[in-house]
Design an enzyme around this catalytic site. Sequence first.
Site, PDB file in Angstrom:
ATOM      1  N   ASP A 143       0.842  -1.208   0.000  1.00  0.00           N
ATOM      2  CA  ASP A 143       0.000   0.000   0.000  1.00  0.00           C
ATOM      3  C   ASP A 143       0.875   1.255   0.000  1.00  0.00           C
ATOM      4  O   ASP A 143       0.574   2.242   0.666  1.00  0.00           O
ATOM      5  CB  ASP A 143      -0.929  -0.011   1.221  1.00  0.00           C
ATOM      6  CG  ASP A 143      -2.105   0.938   1.032  1.00  0.00           C
ATOM      7  OD1 ASP A 143      -2.857   1.164   2.006  1.00  0.00           O
ATOM      8  OD2 ASP A 143      -2.250   1.490  -0.083  1.00  0.00           O
ATOM      9  N   ARG A 147      -0.203   8.990   0.549  1.00  0.00           N
ATOM     10  CA  ARG A 147      -1.083   9.114   1.729  1.00  0.00           C
ATOM     11  C   ARG A 147      -0.551   8.320   2.916  1.00  0.00           C
ATOM     12  O   ARG A 147      -0.908   8.577   4.059  1.00  0.00           O
ATOM     13  CB  ARG A 147      -2.509   8.656   1.377  1.00  0.00           C
ATOM     14  CG  ARG A 147      -2.604   7.194   1.002  1.00  0.00           C
ATOM     15  CD  ARG A 147      -4.010   6.701   0.662  1.00  0.00           C
ATOM     16  NE  ARG A 147      -3.948   5.329   0.180  1.00  0.00           N
ATOM     17  CZ  ARG A 147      -3.708   4.989  -1.091  1.00  0.00           C
ATOM     18  NH1 ARG A 147      -3.538   5.940  -1.996  1.00  0.00           N
ATOM     19  NH2 ARG A 147      -3.617   3.727  -1.468  1.00  0.00           N
ATOM     20  N   ASN A 148       0.330   7.334   2.637  1.00  0.00           N
ATOM     21  CA  ASN A 148       0.883   6.495   3.710  1.00  0.00           C
ATOM     22  C   ASN A 148       2.333   6.825   4.015  1.00  0.00           C
ATOM     23  O   ASN A 148       3.020   6.028   4.651  1.00  0.00           O
ATOM     24  CB  ASN A 148       0.754   5.013   3.336  1.00  0.00           C
ATOM     25  CG  ASN A 148      -0.693   4.564   3.353  1.00  0.00           C
ATOM     26  OD1 ASN A 148      -1.515   5.150   4.071  1.00  0.00           O
ATOM     27  ND2 ASN A 148      -1.018   3.576   2.547  1.00  0.00           N
ATOM     28  N   ASP A 161       1.744   2.931   8.049  1.00  0.00           N
ATOM     29  CA  ASP A 161       0.571   2.124   7.744  1.00  0.00           C
ATOM     30  C   ASP A 161       0.890   0.771   7.124  1.00  0.00           C
ATOM     31  O   ASP A 161       0.895   0.604   5.909  1.00  0.00           O
ATOM     32  CB  ASP A 161      -0.416   2.868   6.843  1.00  0.00           C
ATOM     33  CG  ASP A 161      -1.773   2.211   7.006  1.00  0.00           C
ATOM     34  OD1 ASP A 161      -2.365   1.782   6.024  1.00  0.00           O
ATOM     35  OD2 ASP A 161      -2.160   2.044   8.166  1.00  0.00           O
TER      36      ASP A 161
HETATM   37  C1  LIG Z   1      -5.361   3.188   7.113  1.00  0.00           C
HETATM   38  C2  LIG Z   1      -6.324   3.782   7.969  1.00  0.00           C
HETATM   39  S1  LIG Z   1      -5.680   4.541   9.388  1.00  0.00           S
HETATM   40  O1  LIG Z   1      -6.773   5.277   9.909  1.00  0.00           O
HETATM   41  O2  LIG Z   1      -5.114   3.545  10.237  1.00  0.00           O
HETATM   42  N1  LIG Z   1      -4.483   5.622   9.056  1.00  0.00           N
HETATM   43  C3  LIG Z   1      -4.571   6.764   8.197  1.00  0.00           C
HETATM   44  C4  LIG Z   1      -3.044   6.815   8.279  1.00  0.00           C
HETATM   45  C5  LIG Z   1      -2.389   6.953   6.932  1.00  0.00           C
HETATM   46  C6  LIG Z   1      -0.938   6.811   7.122  1.00  0.00           C
HETATM   47  N2  LIG Z   1       0.126   6.691   7.304  1.00  0.00           N
HETATM   48  N3  LIG Z   1      -2.565   7.827   9.232  1.00  0.00           N
HETATM   49  C7  LIG Z   1      -1.446   7.797  10.003  1.00  0.00           C
HETATM   50  C8  LIG Z   1      -1.413   8.999  10.679  1.00  0.00           C
HETATM   51  C9  LIG Z   1      -0.382   9.521  11.583  1.00  0.00           C
HETATM   52  N4  LIG Z   1      -0.327  10.868  11.680  1.00  0.00           N
HETATM   53  C10 LIG Z   1       0.640  11.440  12.441  1.00  0.00           C
HETATM   54  N5  LIG Z   1       0.707  12.781  12.519  1.00  0.00           N
HETATM   55  C11 LIG Z   1      -0.125  13.748  11.953  1.00  0.00           C
HETATM   56  C12 LIG Z   1       0.191  15.089  12.199  1.00  0.00           C
HETATM   57  C13 LIG Z   1      -0.601  16.106  11.664  1.00  0.00           C
HETATM   58  C14 LIG Z   1      -1.712  15.777  10.890  1.00  0.00           C
HETATM   59  C15 LIG Z   1      -2.571  16.833  10.317  1.00  0.00           C
HETATM   60  O3  LIG Z   1      -3.613  16.581   9.807  1.00  0.00           O
HETATM   61  O4  LIG Z   1      -2.077  18.076  10.419  1.00  0.00           O
HETATM   62  C16 LIG Z   1      -2.650  19.209   9.773  1.00  0.00           C
HETATM   63  C17 LIG Z   1      -1.513  19.878   9.085  1.00  0.00           C
HETATM   64  C18 LIG Z   1      -3.252  20.044  10.865  1.00  0.00           C
HETATM   65  C19 LIG Z   1      -3.727  18.879   8.750  1.00  0.00           C
HETATM   66  C20 LIG Z   1      -2.031  14.442  10.636  1.00  0.00           C
HETATM   67  C21 LIG Z   1      -1.228  13.430  11.162  1.00  0.00           C
HETATM   68  N6  LIG Z   1       1.557  10.734  13.138  1.00  0.00           N
HETATM   69  C22 LIG Z   1       1.505   9.384  13.055  1.00  0.00           C
HETATM   70  N7  LIG Z   1       2.306   8.446  13.618  1.00  0.00           N
HETATM   71  C23 LIG Z   1       1.875   7.204  13.245  1.00  0.00           C
HETATM   72  C24 LIG Z   1       0.774   7.323  12.417  1.00  0.00           C
HETATM   73  C25 LIG Z   1       0.539   8.712  12.275  1.00  0.00           C
HETATM   74  C26 LIG Z   1      -2.531   9.733  10.247  1.00  0.00           C
HETATM   75  N8  LIG Z   1      -3.220   8.989   9.382  1.00  0.00           N
HETATM   76  C27 LIG Z   1      -3.079   5.406   8.844  1.00  0.00           C
END
Ligand SMILES: CCS(=O)(=O)N1CC(CC#N)(n2cc(-c3nc(Nc4ccc(C(=O)OC(C)(C)C)cc4)nc4[nH]ccc34)cn2)C1
Length: 304
Positions: A143, A147-148, A161
């Site tokens: 995958d 996005r990951n 992921d």
């Molecule tokens: C497959 C379904 S899932 O639901 O399991 N899932 C989705 C997935 C896709 C991937 N990879 N995911 C991982 C993280 C994630 N995010 C983070 N930090 C952040 C920090 C900031 C933001 C953010 O939006 O900031 C703005 C700028 C305000 C918009 C978002 C995330 N740190 C992490 N550490 C380990 C994982 C992880 C988020 N989504 C895995």
Amino acid sequence: LSPAQDDQTLFEERHLRYISLLGKGNFGSVELCRYDPLGDNTGELVAVKKLQPNKQSTLDDFQKEVNTLSILHCDYIVKYRGVCYSMGRLSMSLVMEYLPHGSLIGYLEKYRHSVNTRRMLLFASQICKGMEYLQTLRYVHRDLAARNILVASDSLVKIADFGLTKIIPIDKEYYRVTQPGESPIFWYAPESISESRFSHKSDVWSFGIVLHEIFSYCDMNSNPKRIGHNVQGPSISVHLTNILKSNWRLLPPPHCPPKVYSLMKQCWAYNFDERPCFSSLGNQIEVIMQDERENPKDIPCILN
Ligand SMILES: CCS(=O)(=O)N1CC(CC#N)(n2cc(-c3nc(Nc4ccc(C(=O)OC(C)(C)C)cc4)nc4[nH]ccc34)cn2)C1
């Protein structure tokens, strides 16, 4: 501190304070939490992946995802921190390091004016090194997509992921999936679409798509990569494999250096044994980076 608390792989639910939702998928979601056993907000921020409470199969898959991540130790792969049991060990959450800048998609859209070719190549080489490491352990990610990929800092990205990651059996070169779920077919190699066959070389195909995403700043208008919601309808996948067979490929992103586009095309060889391996890709990226250092081709964009 007792030894268990020292290596801190067991997080007590009562000290895990929910802050916000970071990401959401079909079977799970990731939340930002503060692990604050002292209750004075001095605890550290962590990313906690929870399962949507539903069918048993996802629990088995989730346990495999946790086991996979817990043995991966690489600078270019998101760090495992531990697990949190709740409802009397009935449900479990995966605790990981929190990466402040979120996914590569949001980062490239937000900072498109300050990310130059060299920075993109640095990210690509880090993803390549992470994939090379995975391959030494016989893991296929399945995958790999922008996005990951998560952004740890302005000069470090990490692969995340591992929900679809599988180990290739010792006596084979590939992994065959029995029940393909909702598949992101636009990131899939032809043999993955038509035969559900996954290998390091199908990860290389997806890496080529990630390269294209990076050099298009994940701008979906340049070559739309999502058909519907990545639903694998039989007609779409048959159509996609046919046009790929007749050598249709994504066009070069605007201002993409020709040498980088040639890397993408190598990753998109129809026959998987003609695709480069991650170590060769890594070497080619280093050469292009060196060339970019010596004579940068970026026209410094005038910050409007
Ligand atoms: C497959 C379904 S899932 O639901 O399991 N899932 C989705 C997935 C896709 C991937 N990879 N995911 C991982 C993280 C994630 N995010 C983070 N930090 C952040 C920090 C900031 C933001 C953010 O939006 O900031 C703005 C700028 C305000 C918009 C978002 C995330 N740190 C992490 N550490 C380990 C994982 C992880 C988020 N989504 C895995």
